[in-house]
Design an enzyme around this catalytic site. Structure first.
Site, PDB file in Angstrom:
ATOM      1  N   ASP A   1     -40.304 -13.080 -28.999  1.00 16.93           N
ATOM      2  CA  ASP A   1     -41.096 -14.314 -28.978  1.00 16.93           C
ATOM      3  C   ASP A   1     -42.595 -14.048 -28.878  1.00 16.93           C
ATOM      4  O   ASP A   1     -43.023 -13.002 -28.373  1.00 16.93           O
ATOM      5  CB  ASP A   1     -40.722 -15.152 -27.746  1.00 16.93           C
ATOM      6  CG  ASP A   1     -39.410 -15.889 -27.935  1.00 16.93           C
ATOM      7  OD1 ASP A   1     -38.667 -15.579 -28.881  1.00 16.93           O
ATOM      8  OD2 ASP A   1     -39.129 -16.779 -27.104  1.00 16.93           O
ATOM      9  N   ASP A   2     -43.353 -15.041 -29.302  1.00 14.69           N
ATOM     10  CA  ASP A   2     -44.803 -15.186 -29.043  1.00 14.69           C
ATOM     11  C   ASP A   2     -45.714 -14.436 -30.013  1.00 14.69           C
ATOM     12  O   ASP A   2     -46.925 -14.583 -29.938  1.00 14.69           O
ATOM     13  CB  ASP A   2     -45.210 -14.776 -27.610  1.00 14.69           C
ATOM     14  CG  ASP A   2     -44.481 -15.552 -26.529  1.00 14.69           C
ATOM     15  OD1 ASP A   2     -43.803 -16.533 -26.875  1.00 14.69           O
ATOM     16  OD2 ASP A   2     -44.579 -15.171 -25.349  1.00 14.69           O
TER      17      ASP A   2
ATOM     18  N   HIS B   1     -41.951 -21.203 -32.846  1.00 10.83           N
ATOM     19  CA  HIS B   1     -42.056 -21.198 -31.377  1.00 10.83           C
ATOM     20  C   HIS B   1     -43.262 -22.041 -30.949  1.00 10.83           C
ATOM     21  O   HIS B   1     -43.911 -21.719 -29.970  1.00 10.83           O
ATOM     22  CB  HIS B   1     -42.176 -19.747 -30.906  1.00 10.83           C
ATOM     23  CG  HIS B   1     -41.973 -19.533 -29.433  1.00 10.83           C
ATOM     24  ND1 HIS B   1     -40.991 -20.149 -28.698  1.00 10.83           N
ATOM     25  CD2 HIS B   1     -42.628 -18.731 -28.546  1.00 10.83           C
ATOM     26  CE1 HIS B   1     -41.067 -19.753 -27.438  1.00 10.83           C
ATOM     27  NE2 HIS B   1     -42.057 -18.898 -27.304  1.00 10.83           N
TER      28      HIS B   1
ATOM     29  N   HIS C   1     -48.057 -22.846 -27.960  1.00 10.73           N
ATOM     30  CA  HIS C   1     -47.273 -22.354 -26.845  1.00 10.73           C
ATOM     31  C   HIS C   1     -47.504 -23.116 -25.538  1.00 10.73           C
ATOM     32  O   HIS C   1     -47.446 -22.575 -24.447  1.00 10.73           O
ATOM     33  CB  HIS C   1     -47.500 -20.847 -26.620  1.00 10.73           C
ATOM     34  CG  HIS C   1     -46.332 -20.172 -25.952  1.00 10.73           C
ATOM     35  ND1 HIS C   1     -46.214 -20.079 -24.591  1.00 10.73           N
ATOM     36  CD2 HIS C   1     -45.219 -19.605 -26.444  1.00 10.73           C
ATOM     37  CE1 HIS C   1     -45.082 -19.452 -24.288  1.00 10.73           C
ATOM     38  NE2 HIS C   1     -44.458 -19.163 -25.408  1.00 10.73           N
TER      39      HIS C   1
ATOM     40  N   HIS D   1     -40.277 -10.095 -25.793  1.00 18.46           N
ATOM     41  CA  HIS D   1     -41.551 -10.660 -26.257  1.00 18.46           C
ATOM     42  C   HIS D   1     -42.404  -9.616 -26.972  1.00 18.46           C
ATOM     43  O   HIS D   1     -42.581  -8.517 -26.463  1.00 18.46           O
ATOM     44  CB  HIS D   1     -42.339 -11.226 -25.063  1.00 18.46           C
ATOM     45  CG  HIS D   1     -41.664 -12.382 -24.406  1.00 18.46           C
ATOM     46  ND1 HIS D   1     -40.704 -12.220 -23.428  1.00 18.46           N
ATOM     47  CD2 HIS D   1     -41.780 -13.716 -24.588  1.00 18.46           C
ATOM     48  CE1 HIS D   1     -40.265 -13.415 -23.041  1.00 18.46           C
ATOM     49  NE2 HIS D   1     -40.906 -14.344 -23.736  1.00 18.46           N
TER      50      HIS D   1
HETATM   51 ZN   LIG Z   1     -42.824 -17.934 -25.602  1.00 20.58          ZN
END
Ligand SMILES: [Zn+2]
Length: 242
Positions: free
Chosen positions: A51-52, A102, A106, A196
């Protein structure tokens, strides 16, 4: 009397807030639409998700590791990071990995207006398409948080919400041994692992990924994308090749 009423009012408010907090972080339930945190299967299959990102610090070394192991993973990207690193986002797709949405910035998508949440989703979908994403784009909420509006918007558009069941917590620690042992202990057939690749350099995540790939392969696991995982459990068709 008034005092007693106040007491009951405050207590009721606390109960409601506690309920909303539980609902926002529930991994197996949301009010509308499809939420997947793993799939039911007896096959030793598992999905690695990052993620991210994309991030120049972490994404390239992870892509190298995944290529070395001939494993395809799923990257849930943040729109503003795609904007900042378009070529890297495109590279993730061209190397055969799945990408998901995503959000754009955020932020937690709870207690926000439907138009704000829709904007967060649409802007990132558009960026993903621009860098080459094809087929169904899954969504993953920032921090895994959702209440009513986000699930409603996703359900309205027939979008799947994908979260996770294996959370080694690589935001809190970069101890590769700890991250690896948490994943190896918690993974079972059909699991979705959360790691991540966004923002700051994460040497522990990268090293743990290497050990997780080796460790789970040694246990007989096969790594698949989230699309493939859902397809195996009869919950959707795999996305077309990018
Ligand atoms: Zn995230």
């Amino acid at each position: 009397m008034n005092r007693k009423r106040w007491g009951i009012g405050v207590l009721a408010l606390l109960v409601v807030l506690f309920g909303l907090w539980q609902l926002s972080k529930a991994r197996t339930f949301q009010v509308f639409g499809e939420l997947h945190h793993r799939v039911e299967t007896s096959e030793k299959v598992v999905a690695l998700t990052f993620d991210d990102g994309p991030s120049p610090a972490n994404t390239p070394p992870l892509l190298a590791l995944l290529a070395q192991h001939q494993v395809k993973a799923t990257f849930f990207m943040v729109g503003r990071n795609i904007e900042a690193h378009r070529e890297l986002a495109a590279r993730v797709i061209s190397e055969g990995h799945q990408v998901g949405n995503h959000s754009y910035s955020h932020k937690r998508l709870v207690f926000r207006s439907p138009s704000t949440i829709q904007e967060e989703i649409s802007r990132t979908d558009a960026l993903l398409r621009e860098v080459g994403a094809r087929g169904e784009i899954f969504f993953r909420a920032p921090f895994g948080k959702k209440l009513l509006v986000l699930p409603w918007l996703l359900a309205r558009d027939n979008r799947k919400h994908i979260i996770f069941d294996v959370v080694p917590d690589d935001h809190a620690t970069q101890d590769a041994s700890l991250l690896t042992s948490r994943v190896l202990e918690a993974t079972r057939p059909g699991s979705i692992i959360l790691l991540h690749d966004g923002w700051a350099t994460k040497p522990g995540t990268i090293e743990a990924t290497r050990r997780i790939l080796e460790g789970l392969k040694a246990q007989g696991y096969r790594f698949v994308t989230v699309s493939e995982l859902l397809a195996l459990a009869g919950k959707g068709s795999p996305a077309p090749d990018p």
